[in-house]
Design a protein around this motif. Structure first.
Motif, PDB file in Angstrom:
ATOM      1  N   VAL A  61      51.922  65.846  69.431  1.00  0.00           N
ATOM      2  CA  VAL A  61      51.859  64.672  70.312  1.00  0.00           C
ATOM      3  C   VAL A  61      53.024  64.688  71.288  1.00  0.00           C
ATOM      4  O   VAL A  61      52.853  64.443  72.491  1.00  0.00           O
ATOM      5  N   ALA A  62      54.218  65.012  70.793  1.00  0.00           N
ATOM      6  CA  ALA A  62      55.398  65.039  71.662  1.00  0.00           C
ATOM      7  C   ALA A  62      55.260  66.122  72.734  1.00  0.00           C
ATOM      8  O   ALA A  62      55.593  65.903  73.911  1.00  0.00           O
ATOM      9  N   GLU A  63      54.739  67.295  72.340  1.00  0.00           N
ATOM     10  CA  GLU A  63      54.555  68.381  73.299  1.00  0.00           C
ATOM     11  C   GLU A  63      53.559  67.999  74.385  1.00  0.00           C
ATOM     12  O   GLU A  63      53.813  68.198  75.587  1.00  0.00           O
ATOM     13  N   LEU A  64      52.431  67.435  74.001  1.00  0.00           N
ATOM     14  CA  LEU A  64      51.425  67.028  74.986  1.00  0.00           C
ATOM     15  C   LEU A  64      51.926  65.885  75.861  1.00  0.00           C
ATOM     16  O   LEU A  64      51.630  65.831  77.062  1.00  0.00           O
ATOM     17  N   LYS A  65      52.685  64.987  75.280  1.00  0.00           N
ATOM     18  CA  LYS A  65      53.202  63.848  76.035  1.00  0.00           C
ATOM     19  C   LYS A  65      54.148  64.321  77.146  1.00  0.00           C
ATOM     20  O   LYS A  65      54.074  63.831  78.268  1.00  0.00           O
ATOM     21  N   THR A  66      55.000  65.266  76.819  1.00  0.00           N
ATOM     22  CA  THR A  66      55.915  65.772  77.845  1.00  0.00           C
ATOM     23  C   THR A  66      55.155  66.530  78.934  1.00  0.00           C
ATOM     24  O   THR A  66      55.503  66.435  80.114  1.00  0.00           O
ATOM     25  N   LYS A  67      54.115  67.281  78.558  1.00  0.00           N
ATOM     26  CA  LYS A  67      53.325  67.990  79.565  1.00  0.00           C
ATOM     27  C   LYS A  67      52.607  67.027  80.493  1.00  0.00           C
ATOM     28  O   LYS A  67      52.545  67.244  81.712  1.00  0.00           O
ATOM     29  N   VAL A  68      52.038  65.954  79.927  1.00  0.00           N
ATOM     30  CA  VAL A  68      51.317  64.970  80.748  1.00  0.00           C
ATOM     31  C   VAL A  68      52.285  64.252  81.681  1.00  0.00           C
ATOM     32  O   VAL A  68      52.000  64.055  82.872  1.00  0.00           O
ATOM     33  N   GLN A  69      53.450  63.867  81.166  1.00  0.00           N
ATOM     34  CA  GLN A  69      54.415  63.128  81.982  1.00  0.00           C
ATOM     35  C   GLN A  69      55.005  63.999  83.097  1.00  0.00           C
ATOM     36  O   GLN A  69      55.299  63.504  84.187  1.00  0.00           O
ATOM     37  N   SER A  70      55.151  65.286  82.820  1.00  0.00           N
ATOM     38  CA  SER A  70      55.710  66.169  83.850  1.00  0.00           C
ATOM     39  C   SER A  70      54.643  66.681  84.814  1.00  0.00           C
ATOM     40  O   SER A  70      54.965  67.276  85.842  1.00  0.00           O
ATOM     41  N   GLY A  71      53.358  66.477  84.487  1.00  0.00           N
ATOM     42  CA  GLY A  71      52.280  66.915  85.365  1.00  0.00           C
ATOM     43  C   GLY A  71      51.870  68.359  85.122  1.00  0.00           C
ATOM     44  O   GLY A  71      51.142  68.939  85.915  1.00  0.00           O
ATOM     45  N   ASN A  72      52.318  68.957  84.040  1.00  0.00           N
ATOM     46  CA  ASN A  72      52.002  70.349  83.740  1.00  0.00           C
ATOM     47  C   ASN A  72      50.819  70.508  82.786  1.00  0.00           C
ATOM     48  O   ASN A  72      50.516  71.614  82.373  1.00  0.00           O
ATOM     49  N   TYR A  73      50.163  69.441  82.447  1.00  0.00           N
ATOM     50  CA  TYR A  73      49.035  69.509  81.500  1.00  0.00           C
ATOM     51  C   TYR A  73      47.756  69.709  82.285  1.00  0.00           C
ATOM     52  O   TYR A  73      47.320  68.841  83.047  1.00  0.00           O
ATOM     53  N   ASN A  74      47.158  70.880  82.121  1.00  0.00           N
ATOM     54  CA  ASN A  74      45.917  71.201  82.823  1.00  0.00           C
ATOM     55  C   ASN A  74      44.852  71.571  81.802  1.00  0.00           C
ATOM     56  O   ASN A  74      45.114  72.308  80.847  1.00  0.00           O
ATOM     57  N   VAL A  75      43.651  71.070  82.034  1.00  0.00           N
ATOM     58  CA  VAL A  75      42.533  71.368  81.153  1.00  0.00           C
ATOM     59  C   VAL A  75      41.553  72.242  81.918  1.00  0.00           C
ATOM     60  O   VAL A  75      41.137  71.901  83.026  1.00  0.00           O
ATOM     61  N   ASP A  76      41.196  73.366  81.313  1.00  0.00           N
ATOM     62  CA  ASP A  76      40.206  74.251  81.927  1.00  0.00           C
ATOM     63  C   ASP A  76      38.831  73.622  81.720  1.00  0.00           C
ATOM     64  O   ASP A  76      38.397  73.419  80.584  1.00  0.00           O
ATOM     65  N   SER A  77      38.151  73.302  82.802  1.00  0.00           N
ATOM     66  CA  SER A  77      36.858  72.619  82.693  1.00  0.00           C
ATOM     67  C   SER A  77      35.812  73.483  81.994  1.00  0.00           C
ATOM     68  O   SER A  77      34.937  72.968  81.303  1.00  0.00           O
ATOM     69  N   GLY A  78      35.890  74.785  82.125  1.00  0.00           N
ATOM     70  CA  GLY A  78      34.954  75.688  81.449  1.00  0.00           C
ATOM     71  C   GLY A  78      35.133  75.645  79.943  1.00  0.00           C
ATOM     72  O   GLY A  78      34.160  75.608  79.183  1.00  0.00           O
ATOM     73  N   ASP A  79      36.385  75.655  79.508  1.00  0.00           N
ATOM     74  CA  ASP A  79      36.666  75.562  78.071  1.00  0.00           C
ATOM     75  C   ASP A  79      36.211  74.209  77.525  1.00  0.00           C
ATOM     76  O   ASP A  79      35.633  74.130  76.445  1.00  0.00           O
ATOM     77  N   PHE A  80      36.488  73.162  78.291  1.00  0.00           N
ATOM     78  CA  PHE A  80      36.098  71.825  77.860  1.00  0.00           C
ATOM     79  C   PHE A  80      34.580  71.727  77.711  1.00  0.00           C
ATOM     80  O   PHE A  80      34.067  71.206  76.722  1.00  0.00           O
ATOM     81  N   ALA A  81      33.854  72.253  78.697  1.00  0.00           N
ATOM     82  CA  ALA A  81      32.393  72.194  78.664  1.00  0.00           C
ATOM     83  C   ALA A  81      31.831  73.013  77.506  1.00  0.00           C
ATOM     84  O   ALA A  81      30.894  72.572  76.822  1.00  0.00           O
ATOM     85  N   SER A  82      32.394  74.186  77.244  1.00  0.00           N
ATOM     86  CA  SER A  82      31.878  75.014  76.140  1.00  0.00           C
ATOM     87  C   SER A  82      32.128  74.354  74.786  1.00  0.00           C
ATOM     88  O   SER A  82      31.262  74.402  73.906  1.00  0.00           O
ATOM     89  N   VAL A  83      33.277  73.742  74.619  1.00  0.00           N
ATOM     90  CA  VAL A  83      33.556  73.039  73.355  1.00  0.00           C
ATOM     91  C   VAL A  83      32.636  71.832  73.215  1.00  0.00           C
ATOM     92  O   VAL A  83      32.106  71.563  72.130  1.00  0.00           O
ATOM     93  N   LEU A  84      32.429  71.124  74.307  1.00  0.00           N
ATOM     94  CA  LEU A  84      31.552  69.951  74.274  1.00  0.00           C
ATOM     95  C   LEU A  84      30.123  70.348  73.922  1.00  0.00           C
ATOM     96  O   LEU A  84      29.477  69.702  73.079  1.00  0.00           O
ATOM     97  N   LEU A  85      29.616  71.426  74.502  1.00  0.00           N
ATOM     98  CA  LEU A  85      28.267  71.900  74.204  1.00  0.00           C
ATOM     99  C   LEU A  85      28.167  72.415  72.763  1.00  0.00           C
ATOM    100  O   LEU A  85      27.149  72.206  72.090  1.00  0.00           O
ATOM    101  N   ALA A  86      29.202  73.077  72.294  1.00  0.00           N
ATOM    102  CA  ALA A  86      29.184  73.576  70.911  1.00  0.00           C
ATOM    103  C   ALA A  86      29.123  72.412  69.917  1.00  0.00           C
ATOM    104  O   ALA A  86      28.381  72.465  68.929  1.00  0.00           O
ATOM    105  N   LYS A  87      29.873  71.359  70.182  1.00  0.00           N
ATOM    106  CA  LYS A  87      29.831  70.183  69.307  1.00  0.00           C
ATOM    107  C   LYS A  87      28.474  69.504  69.379  1.00  0.00           C
ATOM    108  O   LYS A  87      27.945  69.042  68.366  1.00  0.00           O
ATOM    109  N   TYR A  88      27.885  69.451  70.565  1.00  0.00           N
ATOM    110  CA  TYR A  88      26.570  68.815  70.737  1.00  0.00           C
ATOM    111  C   TYR A  88      25.502  69.609  69.998  1.00  0.00           C
ATOM    112  O   TYR A  88      24.647  69.046  69.350  1.00  0.00           O
ATOM    113  N   ASN A  89      25.551  70.937  70.109  1.00  0.00           N
ATOM    114  CA  ASN A  89      24.545  71.787  69.464  1.00  0.00           C
ATOM    115  C   ASN A  89      24.711  71.828  67.939  1.00  0.00           C
ATOM    116  O   ASN A  89      23.748  72.111  67.225  1.00  0.00           O
ATOM    117  N   ALA A  90      25.913  71.573  67.460  1.00  0.00           N
ATOM    118  CA  ALA A  90      26.156  71.588  66.010  1.00  0.00           C
ATOM    119  C   ALA A  90      25.509  70.389  65.323  1.00  0.00           C
ATOM    120  O   ALA A  90      25.226  70.431  64.131  1.00  0.00           O
TER     121      ALA A  90
END
Length: 91
Positions: A61-90
């Motif tokens: 939580v502390a690591e992610l919080k510092t990344k979000v506050q500094s603006g260095n937290y980036n989410v790859d939309s392709g990875d997000f979509a593949s994980v979302l589809l995998a959870k949906y198909n499961a």
């Protein structure tokens, strides 16, 4: 309701009579005891440790919080979509 049937059933139960139980002279009046095996004790210790453990991983939580506050937290939309589809198909 047939009263005759009830009387017949009642007579069967009454004919058996009550049987008196006698206490055996050789049996001493002891206390009940419970013995828990070592595996049972280990299980209780593990269960207690899990119950006392925090559900939140503070280091992550502390690591992610510092990344979000500094603006260095980036989410790859392709990875997000593949994980979302995998959870949906499961499901």
């Amino acid at each position: 309701m047939r009263i005759e049937a009830y009387n017949q059933i009642a007579s069967v139960y009454k004919s058996n009579g009550t049987v008196k139980t006698q206490k055996s002279a050789g049996v001493a009046g002891g206390k009940d005891q419970v013995q828990i095996s070592q595996i049972g004790r280990d299980y209780q210790i593990a269960k207690q440790a899990v119950a006392e453990a925090s559900d939140i991983r503070e280091d992550k939580v502390a690591e992610l919080k510092t990344k979000v506050q500094s603006g260095n937290y980036n989410v790859d939309s392709g990875d997000f979509a593949s994980v979302l589809l995998a959870k949906y198909n499961a499901q």
